[in-house]
Design a protein around this motif. Structure first.
Motif, mmCIF file in Angstrom:
data_model
loop_
_atom_site.group_PDB
_atom_site.id
_atom_site.type_symbol
_atom_site.label_atom_id
_atom_site.label_comp_id
_atom_site.label_asym_id
_atom_site.label_seq_id
_atom_site.Cartn_x
_atom_site.Cartn_y
_atom_site.Cartn_z
ATOM 1 N N ALA A 58 0.827 -1.210 0.000
ATOM 2 C CA ALA A 58 0.000 0.000 0.000
ATOM 3 C C ALA A 58 0.858 1.255 0.000
ATOM 4 C CB ALA A 58 -0.923 -0.011 1.223
ATOM 5 N N VAL A 59 1.961 1.227 0.760
ATOM 6 C CA VAL A 59 2.851 2.386 0.829
ATOM 7 C C VAL A 59 3.486 2.666 -0.530
ATOM 8 C CG1 VAL A 59 5.020 3.210 1.810
ATOM 9 C CG2 VAL A 59 3.290 2.197 3.301
ATOM 10 N N VAL A 60 3.845 1.614 -1.263
ATOM 11 C CA VAL A 60 4.401 1.793 -2.603
ATOM 12 C C VAL A 60 3.398 2.508 -3.509
ATOM 13 C CG1 VAL A 60 5.140 0.563 -4.690
ATOM 14 C CG2 VAL A 60 6.037 -0.118 -2.451
ATOM 15 N N ASP A 61 2.123 2.171 -3.365
ATOM 16 C CA ASP A 61 1.093 2.862 -4.137
ATOM 17 C C ASP A 61 1.019 4.347 -3.753
ATOM 18 O OD1 ASP A 61 0.456 0.525 -5.431
ATOM 19 O OD2 ASP A 61 -1.227 0.029 -4.107
ATOM 20 N N TYR B 202 -3.137 6.978 4.324
ATOM 21 C CA TYR B 202 -2.990 5.529 4.173
ATOM 22 C C TYR B 202 -4.324 4.792 3.998
ATOM 23 C CZ TYR B 202 -1.946 0.675 5.378
ATOM 24 O OH TYR B 202 -1.862 -0.701 5.377
ATOM 25 N N PRO B 203 -5.396 5.149 4.729
ATOM 26 C CA PRO B 203 -6.651 4.393 4.566
ATOM 27 C C PRO B 203 -7.165 4.329 3.133
ATOM 28 C CG PRO B 203 -6.764 5.753 6.530
ATOM 29 C CD PRO B 203 -5.495 6.148 5.818
ATOM 30 N N SER C 92 2.195 3.434 10.406
ATOM 31 C CA SER C 92 3.384 3.923 9.716
ATOM 32 C C SER C 92 3.725 2.966 8.589
ATOM 33 C CB SER C 92 4.567 4.042 10.680
ATOM 34 O OG SER C 92 4.986 2.754 11.108
ATOM 35 N N ALA C 93 4.818 3.241 7.884
ATOM 36 C CA ALA C 93 5.214 2.417 6.744
ATOM 37 C C ALA C 93 5.989 1.175 7.156
ATOM 38 C CB ALA C 93 6.066 3.244 5.783
ATOM 39 N N LEU D 185 11.110 3.566 3.554
ATOM 40 C CA LEU D 185 9.816 3.785 2.915
ATOM 41 C C LEU D 185 9.084 4.966 3.547
ATOM 42 C CD1 LEU D 185 8.446 0.165 2.347
ATOM 43 C CD2 LEU D 185 9.260 1.778 0.616
ATOM 44 N N GLU D 186 9.249 5.126 4.860
ATOM 45 C CA GLU D 186 8.612 6.248 5.545
ATOM 46 C C GLU D 186 9.148 7.578 5.024
ATOM 47 O OE1 GLU D 186 5.758 7.715 8.084
ATOM 48 O OE2 GLU D 186 6.232 5.582 7.940
ATOM 49 N N VAL D 187 10.475 7.665 4.859
ATOM 50 C CA VAL D 187 11.064 8.888 4.314
ATOM 51 C C VAL D 187 10.563 9.132 2.888
ATOM 52 C CG1 VAL D 187 13.219 9.988 3.610
ATOM 53 C CG2 VAL D 187 13.107 8.761 5.779
ATOM 54 N N LEU D 188 10.461 8.069 2.107
ATOM 55 C CA LEU D 188 9.970 8.202 0.732
ATOM 56 C C LEU D 188 8.527 8.676 0.700
ATOM 57 C CD1 LEU D 188 11.285 5.254 -1.492
ATOM 58 C CD2 LEU D 188 11.119 7.671 -2.136
ATOM 59 N N VAL D 189 7.685 8.102 1.541
ATOM 60 C CA VAL D 189 6.278 8.468 1.505
ATOM 61 C C VAL D 189 6.068 9.870 2.081
ATOM 62 C CG1 VAL D 189 5.463 7.601 3.748
ATOM 63 C CG2 VAL D 189 3.967 7.485 1.784
ATOM 64 N N GLU D 190 6.915 10.284 3.032
ATOM 65 C CA GLU D 190 6.769 11.609 3.636
ATOM 66 C C GLU D 190 7.386 12.706 2.782
ATOM 67 O OE1 GLU D 190 8.360 11.638 7.573
ATOM 68 O OE2 GLU D 190 6.831 10.307 8.387
ATOM 69 N N GLY D 191 8.576 12.469 2.239
ATOM 70 C CA GLY D 191 9.296 13.513 1.518
ATOM 71 C C GLY D 191 9.565 13.213 0.065
#
Length: 465
Positions: free
Chosen positions: A325-328, A349-350, A361-362, A367-373
């Motif tokens: 889901a995070v990759v999406d 995320y939902p 969280s991711a 992945l968290e850094v990627l999804v945030e920034g």
């Protein structure tokens, strides 16, 4: 050509001691500097900063995140007061530049976030952590203050680990479903001490083990060395008993880094034979002991093997679904992401989550850094890591020439950064304040060695007896 590029990339030739002298802001703040010179209280400014930081780390495992936030606000306010009244050329390092770039990218990510209000909350938390880093990097330039800060953390970690061991021997009720109900370890005890979560406890103890091990060499007398050995053993045992696979990975990475740095530090005394073979022998022997331990203890063996069974383990399956889901999410906002913080993540995320796989969280720092920034944020983060390790290595080589005992604290800090990051491969406990404050403390300790005490304002020195 490559050497020149590397020096430019790591800001090796940047003149940090001159930029502020030509700054208009520096000229405008001259009245505040004159006021500070007449202030009796601010003569003890570094003592005050050290006291705030020591209290924060002494209370962090036991108190609410709200109180931790209040102490971080106090640290931020003191740093701001001291910085605007400083003389020119004090304290700026390549690591500071890397931190500033990363923070600036997150500001941009907040500005363009689809959930700007939630991202602003995350940016405030990140800013508090960075301001804490700035204060520690300032105070820790005094070697004795640096040593006292690390001592306070080691002493705080001991009751945390002792209580964790008590939970193991006397039993404790799990506060969440931490084991696959269908695995052979369903009834295994995972300790969590005062932190309420075994993964969080493991992250808290990774730097404790590294600094305790460093203290064995840094503390000069036998009685403190015995205390350091005891702390290393207790903290290591408690970390193992968390049964945190991510914590184990981080511990192994941190241990590998620390052993490598220690051998390199001592190699100045080695014969040519041992310069070549000391590290392979040490790491090989350590690896053999680890393998023997895992094979001999059924619980450890089962827990380690569970890392490699893919979706057959419920924890692995959960993470794989969250990561998908995070990759999406990253694919839809690849440049600057959704903005920093768990609040922003929880609002976005939902819309992407797989059915029944809610997440806070991711479950991966990268992945968290990627999804945030976004990609820009990840590049800034990786550049910051490059600056930290490059500066740590450079300063360690200078200390190696004299075999200074302060070099061991630097090795412990570098290993701690690597270990927490290693746990972050498949976890995000690094973002919890009990761990994030340690993460930024370790980075600040690395930064504090850059031109240590050169250009420091004339204040009362630390006299610890």
């Amino acid at each position: 050509m490559l050497t020149s590029f590397w020096q430019q990339l790591t800001l090796a030739n940047f003149s940090f001691d001159q930029w502020r002298q030509v700054s208009l802001l520096h000229w405008l703040l001259a009245p505040l500097r004159r006021w500070r010179q007449g202030s009796w209280l601010l003569q003890w400014a570094d003592w005050i900063g050290l006291a705030i930081v020591v209290v924060l780390y002494a209370l962090a495992p036991y108190v609410s995140t709200t109180l931790i936030g209040v102490l971080m606000l106090a640290a931020a306010a003191l740093w701001l007061l001291l910085t605007v009244t400083d003389e020119a050329g004090v304290g700026l390092t390549p690591v500071h530049i890397g931190v500033a770039v990363y923070w600036g990218v997150m500001v941009l990510a907040t500005a363009v976030s689809p959930v700007r209000g939630a991202a602003l909350s995350g940016l405030i938390k990140l800013t508090l952590n960075i301001l804490l880093f700035l204060l520690i990097a300032r105070v820790a330039r005094h070697p004795r203050a640096r040593s006292l800060l690390i001592l306070s953390y080691i002493l705080t970690s001991l009751p945390v680990s002792v209580f964790g061991l008590r939970q193991y021997f006397f039993g404790v009720t799990a506060l969440a479903t931490w084991m696959d109900a269908e695995s052979a370890l369903a009834d295994a005890t995972r300790v969590y001490s005062f932190l309420g979560n075994p993964n969080l406890l493991a992250g808290y103890l990774i730097p404790a083990v590294m600094f305790s091990a460093a203290a064995v060499f840094a503390w000069p007398r036998w009685l403190p060395k015995v205390l350091a050995l005891l702390a290393t053993g207790i903290n290591t045992l408690c970390l193992i008993l968390t049964l945190s696979r991510g914590g184990w990975v981080g511990f192994l990475i941190a241990g590998f880094v620390l052993l490598t740095l220690v051998v390199e530090y001592w190699s100045i005394w080695f014969t040519p034979f041992w310069r070549r073979w000391a590290l392979p022998v040490l790491l090989g022997g350590t690896a053999a002991l680890l393998v023997l331990g895992v094979l001999s203890v059924g619980t450890l063996r089962a827990r380690v093997l569970s890392m490699f069974v893919g979706r057959a383990d419920s924890s692995n399956n959960f993470r794989i679904n969250v990561w998908a889901a995070v990759v999406d999410m990253i694919r839809d906002r690849p440049i600057l992401g959704i903005g920093p913080g768990n609040d922003a993540f929880n609002q976005v995320y939902p819309f992407y989550q797989r059915p029944r796989y809610t997440a806070l969280s991711a479950y991966s720092v990268f992945l968290e850094v990627l999804v945030e920034g976004g990609i820009v944020g990840l590049l800034a983060f990786l550049w910051l890591m490059l600056m930290i390790f490059q500066q740590g290595w450079t300063q360690l080589q200078k200390l190696r020439e004299t075999q200074a005992i302060q070099g061991y604290w630097l090795m412990g800090a570098i290993a701690s950064v690597a270990g927490i990051l290693g746990q972050g491969i498949a976890d995000t406990v690094m973002y919890r304040p009990q761990i994030s404050t340690l993460w930024w403390m370790a980075i600040a300790i690395v930064a504090s060695y850059y031109g240590s005490l050169q250009g420091m304002p004339q204040q009362r020195s630390f006299k610890l007896r």
